[in-house]
Every structure is written in C-alpha cells, then in structure tokens.
Design a protein around this motif. Structure first.
Motif, mmCIF file in Angstrom:
data_model
loop_
_atom_site.group_PDB
_atom_site.id
_atom_site.type_symbol
_atom_site.label_atom_id
_atom_site.label_comp_id
_atom_site.label_asym_id
_atom_site.label_seq_id
_atom_site.Cartn_x
_atom_site.Cartn_y
_atom_site.Cartn_z
ATOM 1 N N ASN A 413 0.803 -1.223 0.000
ATOM 2 C CA ASN A 413 0.000 0.000 0.000
ATOM 3 C C ASN A 413 0.839 1.278 0.000
ATOM 4 O O ASN A 413 0.304 2.377 0.148
ATOM 5 C CB ASN A 413 -0.925 0.004 1.223
ATOM 6 N N MET A 414 2.151 1.119 -0.188
ATOM 7 C CA MET A 414 3.034 2.275 -0.179
ATOM 8 C C MET A 414 3.483 2.611 -1.601
ATOM 9 O O MET A 414 3.442 1.771 -2.499
ATOM 10 C CB MET A 414 4.246 2.002 0.728
ATOM 11 N N LYS A 415 3.909 3.857 -1.778
ATOM 12 C CA LYS A 415 4.339 4.312 -3.100
ATOM 13 C C LYS A 415 5.859 4.242 -3.213
ATOM 14 O O LYS A 415 6.579 4.712 -2.339
ATOM 15 C CB LYS A 415 3.874 5.745 -3.341
ATOM 16 N N GLU A 436 1.061 10.514 1.919
ATOM 17 C CA GLU A 436 0.673 10.111 3.273
ATOM 18 C C GLU A 436 0.823 8.611 3.515
ATOM 19 O O GLU A 436 1.021 8.173 4.647
ATOM 20 C CB GLU A 436 -0.768 10.550 3.561
ATOM 21 N N SER A 437 0.756 7.790 2.448
ATOM 22 C CA SER A 437 0.937 6.345 2.622
ATOM 23 C C SER A 437 2.333 6.027 3.141
ATOM 24 O O SER A 437 2.547 4.990 3.776
ATOM 25 C CB SER A 437 0.702 5.617 1.297
ATOM 26 N N ASN A 438 3.288 6.909 2.877
ATOM 27 C CA ASN A 438 4.685 6.702 3.284
ATOM 28 C C ASN A 438 5.074 7.589 4.469
ATOM 29 O O ASN A 438 6.256 7.735 4.768
ATOM 30 C CB ASN A 438 5.617 7.017 2.112
#
Length: 480
Positions: A413-415, A436-438
């Motif tokens: 779910n991270m970039k 925000e995912s990271n």
C-alpha cells in the motif's frame, strides 16, 4: 582543580554532618561494617549499573502481574494474557514498546514447581516467537519459528533450584536463573484485517504447572509475598531497596559474587548485616552521587557502545548469561535502550536520535526522509519495521493516523519512487495526501527511531554480525 560538583559535594557534606551526628547514635556511626563514604559512593555506582535492569524488570512485573488496579495490569502469575491489539501511545510500562506484533504476556512464578508452556502449530508464513527472560534480564531461551520451528510442542520452564526429571512429551527444558520470569510471546500481524487470525493463534498458547500437565497432585503453594509498590518516582528514591527485594529471588551466579559482596557492604542483598536505610546521611549523599555517575556511564555506553553506521547505532546488546559474562554496563545499556530486546539471531535493532553528522532529530524544527534504494530493503527471513518514539520518553506518540511504525507488510500500500526505491517521510505534519501512505508521524520535538529486523538473514547481504554486516541502514536526510 576542584570542579563545581566537588565544591557542592563538600558543602553538602559539611551541611549534613551535624544533622547526621544528631540523627544517628554515636555507637551506630562507629559500626565497623559500614564502608567509608568514598567506598559507599563507588559501590553505589557499580551497584546501580548492575541493578538497573533488575529493578526495571521488577517495576514491569509489578505493573503487569501484581498490581491489579494498575492500568498496565495484564494477568496474575502463570496465566497468559493475550492482547488482540498492538501497542499504542497508551502503553507506558515498557520503554520503546514493539508495535509490530500483538503480544501474549506470561509472567512465571517458578518457586513451587516448573511451568509447561505449550504452543500450537503455526503456519510457516507467520512468524512468532516466545522469548524467555529472567529477572536478571537474561534471554535464556526461545521457542518459535526460528528457534524450534512452526510445529506444536510442549516446553518446560524451571527455576534455579529445580533438579527433577524431564517427563515424556517435553521437547525442551529452559532454566531461568531467577524464581520469577517473563515469557514475551510475539505473533506476527500482517495487516489490521489479519487480527482475527492472530487471535486464533494466540488461543493455542497455553501455560500450566507441571503437576497439571502430568495430571498429578500439586505440591504445596509457595509462600505469599508482600510485593513493594513501585513507580518511577519511588524507584528514584528507593532504588537500592527495590534491588534488595528482587535479589532474594535471584541466586548469585559465579560472575555476580563480587558485586553481591560489595552490595552487602551498603546493606543490599544476602550477607548484609544492616539495612540500606540505616546508612548515615553522609553515606546516603555519596550513594546518590554514585548512582548519578552510574547512570551517566550507562547513557554514555548506550550512545557510544555500538557502531555508528550512517547515524544509526548498530550492535547487539541483548543475550543470555554467557553473552554478558559479567559486563553489567552492557546489560544496563540494553535495558535503558529498550528492555526485553531480542538476541541478534532473533532480531537486530538499529536505532538513532541523530543525523549521520550528529545533529539531533527534531520534528519541531525539520522534516526528514529515509530512503531504501531498490533491492536494498532490510534483509530478513521474517519482516522489518521502522518505529517512531518520543525522543525524551522513548514512548509511542499520539498522532492523527494512529500510525506508530512503517513495516514490510505495509509495502503493497506504499508508493515507490520511479527508480524502485522507497522513501519514508519522517515529520510532524502530513507531507500531503499523495505522500501520506509513506508518512511516519513524528513528535513535535526530539525524535527516537528504532529499526527492527526480525530473524535477520545470515547470508549476504546481512546485518549480521551487528555492526559488521554487509548490509547497512541508510542515513536519514533532512528535507531541504
């Protein structure tokens, strides 16, 4: 040349000598068994370093297994408490708490008889471990994916005085050096939706007295104990009284005899001829200064005792009795850095409070990034994580995402960056919806980061041996 501290000490000694003479009878002051004040100071310094992990462990045990009204209470001795959640900012009993894995907590009273700890079969893709830690803060054994495999099994944990036979069906016997012991059980959580599966695994953990395991009558119960109340403030005031209490359940090993004899000289432990509280006030002042010097040495060792790699402290501070071999400063630094850490074979903990150049990480002043190049994430057989703590308290921090760490199960779910690298954004305010995912939320102040590599790989690239491995944690960078 006299330092300011020397002058203050001289003034304080002069000021309280009259008080001491009035409050302690003359014949008591002349007791031959009392050490002189310099000797008392030196013993206190050594004793503080030796006793810090023991007292810290007692404080956790009291909150988890004794004080039923404490917010941190988990379960009475010899009963497992399964926690169907990971640690949050509300968990304050242990510094640098692990928020990767739900815990099952088991405090063992081994005085009356051994305990049998049973584990279920666990799928091979799910890492779990039962870490056995005694009152000396020695890791004296492991059950789990790495150590014993994923199959079900029964294991016996015995106290320091046990001399009985090993019954059929017991896969292995683990011997604690103290009569009270802690079993910290970690079960891997893949994602929030995975919690029901973790709960099913936890339900398979079992602890029972040996007599119950053998379906035999139980032996006489151990005597009841009046455990002294403890909290952070009381530890500061009564450190050696807590150490004195704890040592009665910890027979001295060969490497402990010298320090135990010294402690008896200031009224602590077996062999003492008076109580610590009966020391003259002049001696107590020197004891306080000795404790302060001891604490300074622990802090310095924690800062300098591990190898500095790109600003991260990388080393191995946790192990069994043989690992420490009487190096009480290493053991104290391990406890202060994060009590109940694993052996390096089970987990390695790079940690930092600074940039590579030594500048203190501070979320109120700067934003930071941590980038793992493509193909160079932490090399593990299980999983890895980076956890954020308040730099002063070493506790998890409240934040709008309720996110305390970033770990490898979160990667889908991270970039990633265009070149395949992974950047974590370490800052107090959101880096923006697109990043925000990271985002690893930081405190509005000093930062303490701990990386955890569970079951690190032994083949290159590897972080093993800690500090000299072929894999190195990348530097944290201040955002421009």
């Amino acid at each position: 040349m006299l330092t300011k501290r020397d002058l203050l000490r001289s003034a304080a000694l002069a000021a309280i000598t009259v008080t001491a003479a009035k409050s302690v009878p003359a014949n008591a002051q002349a007791k031959a068994e009392w050490p002189n004040i310099i000797e008392a100071k030196n013993i206190a310094e050594e004793g503080f370093i030796y006793g810090l992990p023991i007292v810290m462990n007692y404080a956790v045990m009291y909150e988890f297994a004794v004080d039923t009204k404490n917010s941190q209470f988990k379960a009475p001795f010899n009963q497992i408490k399964n926690l169907p959640y990971v640690a949050t900012y509300k968990d304050t009993a242990i510094v640098t708490p692990n928020s990767d894995t739900p815990y099952s907590i088991l405090w063992l009273d081994l005085r009356a008889e051994p305990m049998v700890v049973s584990v279920p079969a666990v799928e091979k893709t799910r890492y779990y471990t039962v870490q056995l830690i005694d009152g000396n803060a020695f890791n004296y054994g492991y059950i789990g994916t790495r150590a014993t495999g994923s199959e079900a099994g029964d294991y016996m944990v015995v106290g320091p005085n046990w001399q009985g036979a090993t019954p059929p069906g017991i896969k292995k016997v683990f011997a604690s050096s103290t009569q009270f012991s802690f079993a910290a059980i970690r079960t891997q959580l893949f994602n929030p939706e995975d919690m029901p599966n973790v709960v099913k695994v936890q339900a398979g953990y079992k602890a029972q007295p040996l007599s119950a395991y053998l379906k035999q009558p139980a032996p006489p119960a151990a005597p009841a104990i009046d455990f002294p109340k403890v909290d952070a403030e009381l530890v500061k005031k009564n450190f050696f009284e807590y150490l004195d209490f704890a040592l009665q359940f910890a027979p001295a090993g060969p490497e402990e005899r010298t320090i135990r004899e010294k402690l008896a000289r200031i009224g602590v432990g077996a062999g003492k001829t008076f109580d610590f509280k009966d020391l003259p006030l002049t001696h107590k002042l020197e004891v306080g200064l000795g404790m302060k010097d001891g604490e300074e040495k622990v802090v310095k060792y924690l800062a300098e005792g591990s190898k500095n790699i790109n600003g991260w402290k990388v080393g191995s501070l946790f192990g069994d009795r043989l690992f420490y071999s009487g190096d009480w400063l290493k053991r104290a630094a391990a406890a202060k850095g994060g009590i109940y850490g694993n052996d390096a074979a089970e987990a390695v903990y790079p940690l930092t409070k600074t940039l590579a150049d030594g500048e203190v990480l501070d979320g109120s002043k700067k934003n930071y990034t941590l980038t793992f190049p493509a193909g160079q994430s932490p090399p593990v057989n299980a999983f890895w994580s980076v956890t954020m703590y308040d730099g002063k308290t070493q506790l998890l921090i409240e934040n709008p995402l309720n996110r305390y760490l970033i770990n490898s199960p979160m990667l889908p779910n991270m970039k990633k960056n265009a070149d395949g690298s992974l950047t974590l954004y370490i800052q107090n305010k959101s880096p923006g919806a697109d990043k925000e995912s990271n985002w690893l939320p930081a405190p509005n102040g000093e930062i303490y980061l701990v990386m955890r590599l569970y079951w690190p790989k032994t083949e290159a690239p590897s972080i093993l041996p800690p500090g000299n491995g072929t894999w190195q944690p990348p530097a944290i960078v201040a955002a421009q």
